[in-house]
Write a protein that holds these residues in place. Structure first.
Motif, PDB file in Angstrom:
ATOM      1  N   GLN A  65      57.541  47.760  38.052  1.00  0.00           N
ATOM      2  CA  GLN A  65      56.865  46.785  38.160  1.00  0.00           C
ATOM      3  C   GLN A  65      55.432  46.993  37.285  1.00  0.00           C
ATOM      4  OE1 GLN A  65      55.422  44.574  41.627  1.00  0.00           O
ATOM      5  NE2 GLN A  65      54.700  42.805  40.384  1.00  0.00           N
ATOM      6  N   GLN A  93      56.779  37.757  36.002  1.00  0.00           N
ATOM      7  CA  GLN A  93      56.290  37.215  37.345  1.00  0.00           C
ATOM      8  C   GLN A  93      54.914  36.504  37.391  1.00  0.00           C
ATOM      9  OE1 GLN A  93      58.508  38.126  40.120  1.00  0.00           O
ATOM     10  NE2 GLN A  93      59.450  38.586  38.407  1.00  0.00           N
ATOM     11  N   ILE A  94      55.120  35.223  37.288  1.00  0.00           N
ATOM     12  CA  ILE A  94      53.930  34.227  36.989  1.00  0.00           C
ATOM     13  C   ILE A  94      52.867  34.311  38.107  1.00  0.00           C
ATOM     14  CG2 ILE A  94      53.451  31.873  36.608  1.00  0.00           C
ATOM     15  CD1 ILE A  94      56.265  31.243  35.389  1.00  0.00           C
ATOM     16  N   ASN A  95      53.281  34.585  39.076  1.00  0.00           N
ATOM     17  CA  ASN A  95      52.125  34.383  40.388  1.00  0.00           C
ATOM     18  C   ASN A  95      51.166  35.668  40.144  1.00  0.00           C
ATOM     19  OD1 ASN A  95      54.092  36.439  41.107  1.00  0.00           O
ATOM     20  ND2 ASN A  95      54.351  35.681  43.254  1.00  0.00           N
ATOM     21  N   ASP A  96      51.355  36.765  39.661  1.00  0.00           N
ATOM     22  CA  ASP A  96      50.579  37.953  39.705  1.00  0.00           C
ATOM     23  C   ASP A  96      50.500  38.310  38.273  1.00  0.00           C
ATOM     24  OD1 ASP A  96      52.913  39.074  39.739  1.00  0.00           O
ATOM     25  OD2 ASP A  96      52.098  40.644  40.956  1.00  0.00           O
ATOM     26  N   ASN A  97      51.094  37.609  37.070  1.00  0.00           N
ATOM     27  CA  ASN A  97      50.969  38.182  35.786  1.00  0.00           C
ATOM     28  C   ASN A  97      51.326  39.639  35.575  1.00  0.00           C
ATOM     29  OD1 ASN A  97      50.541  37.744  32.939  1.00  0.00           O
ATOM     30  ND2 ASN A  97      48.416  38.227  33.141  1.00  0.00           N
ATOM     31  N   SER A  98      52.497  39.734  36.161  1.00  0.00           N
ATOM     32  CA  SER A  98      52.992  41.173  35.945  1.00  0.00           C
ATOM     33  C   SER A  98      54.562  40.927  35.267  1.00  0.00           C
ATOM     34  CB  SER A  98      53.270  42.182  37.156  1.00  0.00           C
ATOM     35  OG  SER A  98      53.957  41.208  38.222  1.00  0.00           O
TER      36      SER A  98
END
Length: 108
Positions: A65, A93-98
């Motif tokens: 990640q 990963q949209i929730n934490d911009n990763s």
């Protein structure tokens, strides 16, 4: 994603076509980017008998990640711990911009 989890270093390489003095075109991989990453643990899924058919393939695959950088694209090569991997899949990963990166080891 917490910054303290990013303990590993990944070096990304992109393919660059170069032409030699004889006119032959060859593909070389040059370093374009370096960032820190968190290696995810992969768990084996066993059937009811406790046997996993993926045991021999799990050692060639890594999931890491990283933060969302626009320079990271599929089909790049990644160097991690002295081994070279092919970047197979990039999941945002949209929730934490990763990004979740699926890497497959290149046999040399």
């Amino acid at each position: 994603m917490r910054a303290g989890l990013l303990r590993e270093t990944l070096v990304f390489k992109s393919a660059i076509e170069t032409q030699g003095p004889t006119g032959a075109v060859r593909r070389e991989y040059k370093e374009v980017f370096q960032c820190r990453a968190c290696r995810k643990k992969m768990s084996l899924i066993a059937d009811k008998d406790g046997v996993s058919a993926m045991e021999q393939f799990i050692g060639h695959t890594l999931v890491s990640q990283v933060r969302n950088y626009p320079i990271i694209k599929e089909n790049q090569h990644v160097v991690y711990n002295g081994n070279e991997y092919n970047l197979k899949m990039v999941n945002l990963q949209i929730n934490d911009n990763s990004l979740l990166l699926t890497l497959e080891k290149i046999d040399k």
